[in-house]
Design a protein around this motif. Structure first.
Motif, PDB file in Angstrom:
ATOM      1  N   GLY A  97       0.806  -1.210   0.000  1.00 43.72           N
ATOM      2  CA  GLY A  97       0.000   0.000   0.000  1.00 43.72           C
ATOM      3  C   GLY A  97       0.839   1.260   0.000  1.00 43.72           C
ATOM      4  N   SER A  98       0.155   2.393   0.148  1.00 45.40           N
ATOM      5  CA  SER A  98       0.819   3.691   0.190  1.00 45.40           C
ATOM      6  C   SER A  98       1.586   3.809   1.509  1.00 45.40           C
ATOM      7  N   PRO A  99       2.786   4.433   1.532  1.00 45.71           N
ATOM      8  CA  PRO A  99       3.426   5.161   0.443  1.00 45.71           C
ATOM      9  C   PRO A  99       4.357   4.302  -0.417  1.00 45.71           C
ATOM     10  N   TYR A 100       4.465   3.012  -0.092  1.00 44.51           N
ATOM     11  CA  TYR A 100       5.459   2.195  -0.783  1.00 44.51           C
ATOM     12  C   TYR A 100       5.156   2.034  -2.271  1.00 44.51           C
ATOM     13  N   ASN A 101       3.870   1.912  -2.627  1.00 39.85           N
ATOM     14  CA  ASN A 101       3.559   1.701  -4.039  1.00 39.85           C
ATOM     15  C   ASN A 101       3.804   2.951  -4.886  1.00 39.85           C
ATOM     16  N   GLU A 102       4.174   4.045  -4.239  1.00 40.28           N
ATOM     17  CA  GLU A 102       4.529   5.258  -4.962  1.00 40.28           C
ATOM     18  C   GLU A 102       6.045   5.396  -5.146  1.00 40.28           C
ATOM     19  N   CYS A 103       6.807   4.463  -4.566  1.00 35.89           N
ATOM     20  CA  CYS A 103       8.269   4.524  -4.639  1.00 35.89           C
ATOM     21  C   CYS A 103       8.753   3.744  -5.852  1.00 35.89           C
ATOM     22  N   ARG A 104       9.331   4.425  -6.806  1.00 32.32           N
ATOM     23  CA  ARG A 104       9.774   3.773  -8.040  1.00 32.32           C
ATOM     24  C   ARG A 104      10.987   2.878  -7.814  1.00 32.32           C
ATOM     25  N   ASN A 105      11.647   3.000  -6.657  1.00 32.56           N
ATOM     26  CA  ASN A 105      12.835   2.181  -6.406  1.00 32.56           C
ATOM     27  C   ASN A 105      12.497   0.863  -5.714  1.00 32.56           C
ATOM     28  N   ILE A 106      11.216   0.571  -5.488  1.00 33.41           N
ATOM     29  CA  ILE A 106      10.812  -0.698  -4.895  1.00 33.41           C
ATOM     30  C   ILE A 106      10.300  -1.609  -5.999  1.00 33.41           C
ATOM     31  N   VAL A 107      10.950  -2.757  -6.165  1.00 35.63           N
ATOM     32  CA  VAL A 107      10.661  -3.672  -7.262  1.00 35.63           C
ATOM     33  C   VAL A 107      10.096  -4.973  -6.706  1.00 35.63           C
ATOM     34  N   ASP A 108       8.976  -5.424  -7.278  1.00 38.14           N
ATOM     35  CA  ASP A 108       8.364  -6.692  -6.878  1.00 38.14           C
ATOM     36  C   ASP A 108       9.024  -7.819  -7.668  1.00 38.14           C
ATOM     37  N   SER A 109       9.770  -8.662  -6.983  1.00 39.16           N
ATOM     38  CA  SER A 109      10.533  -9.714  -7.656  1.00 39.16           C
ATOM     39  C   SER A 109       9.637 -10.738  -8.342  1.00 39.16           C
ATOM     40  N   LEU A 110       8.397 -10.868  -7.897  1.00 34.60           N
ATOM     41  CA  LEU A 110       7.494 -11.839  -8.506  1.00 34.60           C
ATOM     42  C   LEU A 110       7.031 -11.398  -9.885  1.00 34.60           C
ATOM     43  N   HIS A 111       7.060 -10.072 -10.131  1.00 32.46           N
ATOM     44  CA  HIS A 111       6.566  -9.555 -11.390  1.00 32.46           C
ATOM     45  C   HIS A 111       7.646  -8.862 -12.216  1.00 32.46           C
ATOM     46  N   SER A 112       8.868  -8.803 -11.677  1.00 30.75           N
ATOM     47  CA  SER A 112       9.968  -8.186 -12.407  1.00 30.75           C
ATOM     48  C   SER A 112      11.186  -9.100 -12.336  1.00 30.75           C
ATOM     49  N   PRO A 113      11.184 -10.170 -13.116  1.00 32.85           N
ATOM     50  CA  PRO A 113      12.283 -11.137 -13.029  1.00 32.85           C
ATOM     51  C   PRO A 113      13.623 -10.577 -13.414  1.00 32.85           C
TER      52      PRO A 113
END
Length: 257
Positions: free
Chosen positions: A236-252
């Protein structure tokens, strides 16, 4: 077993393992689940533990830190997914700082397939794994911290000053929108910061359970480096607004932001 004896046993198990299940306590103390739950409720009211589904965990403080033994069995699927994403950023010939920790440990078998790399680590367990996989490595020397099996202190920092890295993979105990990336021990935080300062790119490896947590000593700010995690949609917010956080499950394939 008397009430005080049961409570002492519960606190002893929590000090040793970090968490405990109702089922195991029933077996240990030969008592009913209703009695155990009542004891846990009393201890929670006293501020000595926090109840969770099916058991309890030690109430966390800013300087509390689970042992490697406890962390090794937590969120293993997430740690594996994070490692799979992180290794995509490694190239042949890279000089790598690999932090101590159970999340970074999942990277070691994957690094075996990358040619001509050199890995520097302060982690005793990770150094052993690197040797098992025949990966060229250097282990920092200095004071050994028992809980994390990490080398810390002035000697380690002096040695680290002499190195430069293409990539640093850093573990953490907490990520918080106000307090950034943190760890309980200032000396361990200093080693992590130094490695980051000496690296071209840095990746913070942290499963979703580390978010909204804060420890005593800040390593870096929230937006300072790329963070590889899992289940980012649950943060959720504010993390989903941080472009430097990458979800490894969807960004191999992960690249520095």
């Amino acid at each position: 077993m008397l009430t005080d004896e049961r409570k002492r046993h519960i606190l002893h198990v929590l000090d040793r393992d970090g968490m405990v299940s109702v089922q195991s306590l029933c077996s240990d103390m030969s008592t009913s689940s209703s009695t155990v739950r009542r004891d846990l409720a009393d201890l929670e009211d006293e501020g000595l533990l926090e109840r969770i589904h099916g058991g309890a965990k030690r109430r966390g403080g800013l300087r509390d830190e689970p042992t490697v033994r406890v962390k090794a069995n937590q969120n293993t699927n997430a740690k594996s997914a994070i490692a799979q994403a992180a290794v995509a950023a490694v190239s042949a010939g890279d000089l790598i700082f690999l932090d101590a920790g159970t999340t970074t440990a999942h990277l070691v078998p994957l690094l075996h397939d990358v040619p001509d790399i050199t890995v520097v680590t302060p982690g005793v367990d990770n150094a052993s794994l690197l040797a098992d996989h025949n990966i060229r490595s250097i282990m920092l020397g200095g004071q050994l911290k028992p809980t994390t099996k990490a080398v810390i202190g002035a000697e380690a920092a002096q040695q680290l000053q002499r190195f430069r890295f293409n990539i640093a993979f850093i573990g953490t105990n907490g990520i918080h929108p106000d307090y950034g990336v943190t760890t309980p021990d200032p000396e361990e935080a200093a080693i992590k910061r130094l490695a980051i300062d000496h690296s071209v790119d840095t990746f913070i490896l942290a499963d979703h359970s580390k978010f909204d947590q804060a420890s005593f000593s800040q390593i870096v700010g929230l937006r300072a480096n790329t963070i590889i995690t899992t289940d980012i949609e649950t943060l959720g917010s504010p993390y989903n607004e941080c472009r430097n956080i990458v979800d490894s499950l969807h960004s191999p394939t992960v690249r520095q932001q």
